[in-house]
Design a protein around this motif. Structure first.
Motif, PDB file in Angstrom:
ATOM      1  N   PHE A   6      53.451 -22.731  17.813  1.00  0.00           N
ATOM      2  CA  PHE A   6      52.425 -22.224  16.918  1.00  0.00           C
ATOM      3  C   PHE A   6      52.282 -20.720  17.047  1.00  0.00           C
ATOM      4  O   PHE A   6      52.187 -20.001  16.064  1.00  0.00           O
ATOM      5  N   SER A  10      52.936 -17.975  14.119  1.00  0.00           N
ATOM      6  CA  SER A  10      51.881 -17.090  13.663  1.00  0.00           C
ATOM      7  C   SER A  10      52.221 -15.631  13.872  1.00  0.00           C
ATOM      8  O   SER A  10      51.780 -14.768  13.131  1.00  0.00           O
ATOM      9  N   SER A  13      53.526 -13.369  11.039  1.00  0.00           N
ATOM     10  CA  SER A  13      52.663 -12.977   9.935  1.00  0.00           C
ATOM     11  C   SER A  13      52.517 -11.468   9.915  1.00  0.00           C
ATOM     12  O   SER A  13      52.810 -10.774  10.871  1.00  0.00           O
ATOM     13  N   LEU A  59      54.862 -21.414   6.137  1.00  0.00           N
ATOM     14  CA  LEU A  59      54.518 -20.128   6.730  1.00  0.00           C
ATOM     15  C   LEU A  59      53.427 -19.426   5.934  1.00  0.00           C
ATOM     16  O   LEU A  59      52.573 -18.736   6.494  1.00  0.00           O
ATOM     17  N   ALA A  62      50.060 -20.238   7.245  1.00  0.00           N
ATOM     18  CA  ALA A  62      49.794 -20.048   8.672  1.00  0.00           C
ATOM     19  C   ALA A  62      48.554 -19.187   8.867  1.00  0.00           C
ATOM     20  O   ALA A  62      48.196 -18.380   8.013  1.00  0.00           O
TER      21      ALA A  62
END
Length: 241
Positions: A6, A10, A13, A59, A62
């Motif tokens: 995870f 993330s 991003s 994605l 996310a």
């Protein structure tokens, strides 16, 4: 390995997403709900939050993990248990144990270890703890023909065998063969020394180790080669859990 997956998802991003969760175009997924709950409720157990991870989330949907996930001791313990203490981990460079009697020590979480090459040239790895009163056995790196505990002088060969045991007079049925150092799985891949700290019976053959450690990247690196001319620099840091 849900937590690590995870966090990796993330971290890709944009920088703006680091300030606030990115809006989802679809209905909020379980992981969005979990992250929002974590932001508003710092008492949510780390294990429950990690279990909410949905690997199928796009994605584009996310969200940024709450900052507390990076400093919460509960998440650190969870990552150590689920990620770092399971599977192969790089712990050193083959240059550190190039010759017989070479050794180096290290730690992963609260696990102390010693990597060495015995007199026959075999690579060995053990928990760096004396079997008598659990004192730290070796420190730093260098060359030794044996490991002697600074507490009561119990002495071990570099193959883990207990060579000398003091202060055991009067103890019945004591067998030195039962008190050798506890082994850790060890292997090499390219210039790296890897160790595995769980009780898995996973093979230590190079290709198997590389595939588990690096996944599909191991084949690419094997075909493209690794620049072994780069110098190895060892830096130590202390983490308090």
């Amino acid at each position: 390995m849900a937590t690590a997956q995870f966090l990796a998802l993330s971290s890709s991003s944009s920088a703006s997403a680091a300030a606030r969760p990115r809006a989802c175009r679809a209905a909020p997924s379980r992981v969005c709900v979990a992250a929002a709950a974590a932001a508003s409720s710092s008492g949510e157990p780390a294990r429950r939050l990690a279990a909410e991870f949905d690997p199928a989330i796009p994605l584009a949907c996310a969200v940024t993990p709450p900052s507390g996930w990076y400093i919460d001791p509960g998440f650190l313990r969870l990552e150590l248990d689920r990620v770092f203490l399971r599977g192969w981990q790089a712990v050193g460079h083959i240059g550190q144990v190039k010759n017989p009697n070479d050794f180096f020590t290290g730690s992963l979480g609260n696990v102390e270890f010693v990597i060495c090459r015995d007199a026959n040239g075999k690579l060995q790895a053990f928990h760096n703890v004396c079997r008598h009163h659990a004192s730290l056995l070796a420190c730093g790196s260098g060359q030794k023909t044996c490991f002697q505990c600074p507490y009561h002088g119990w002495t071990y060969g570099l193959d883990g065998t207990l060579l000398k045991a003091t202060r055991i007079s009067g103890i019945k049925n004591f067998n030195k063969n039962d008190f050798g150092l506890l082994p850790i799985k060890v292997a090499t891949w390219g210039p790296f020394v890897l160790a595995r700290f769980d009780n898995s019976s996973q093979d230590t053959v190079g290709d198997v180790v590389g595939d588990e450690w690096l996944g599909s990247a191991s084949d690419l690196l094997s075909r493209s080669g690794i620049n072994t001319s780069l110098p190895h620099i060892c830096r130590y840091f202390v983490t308090t859990i």
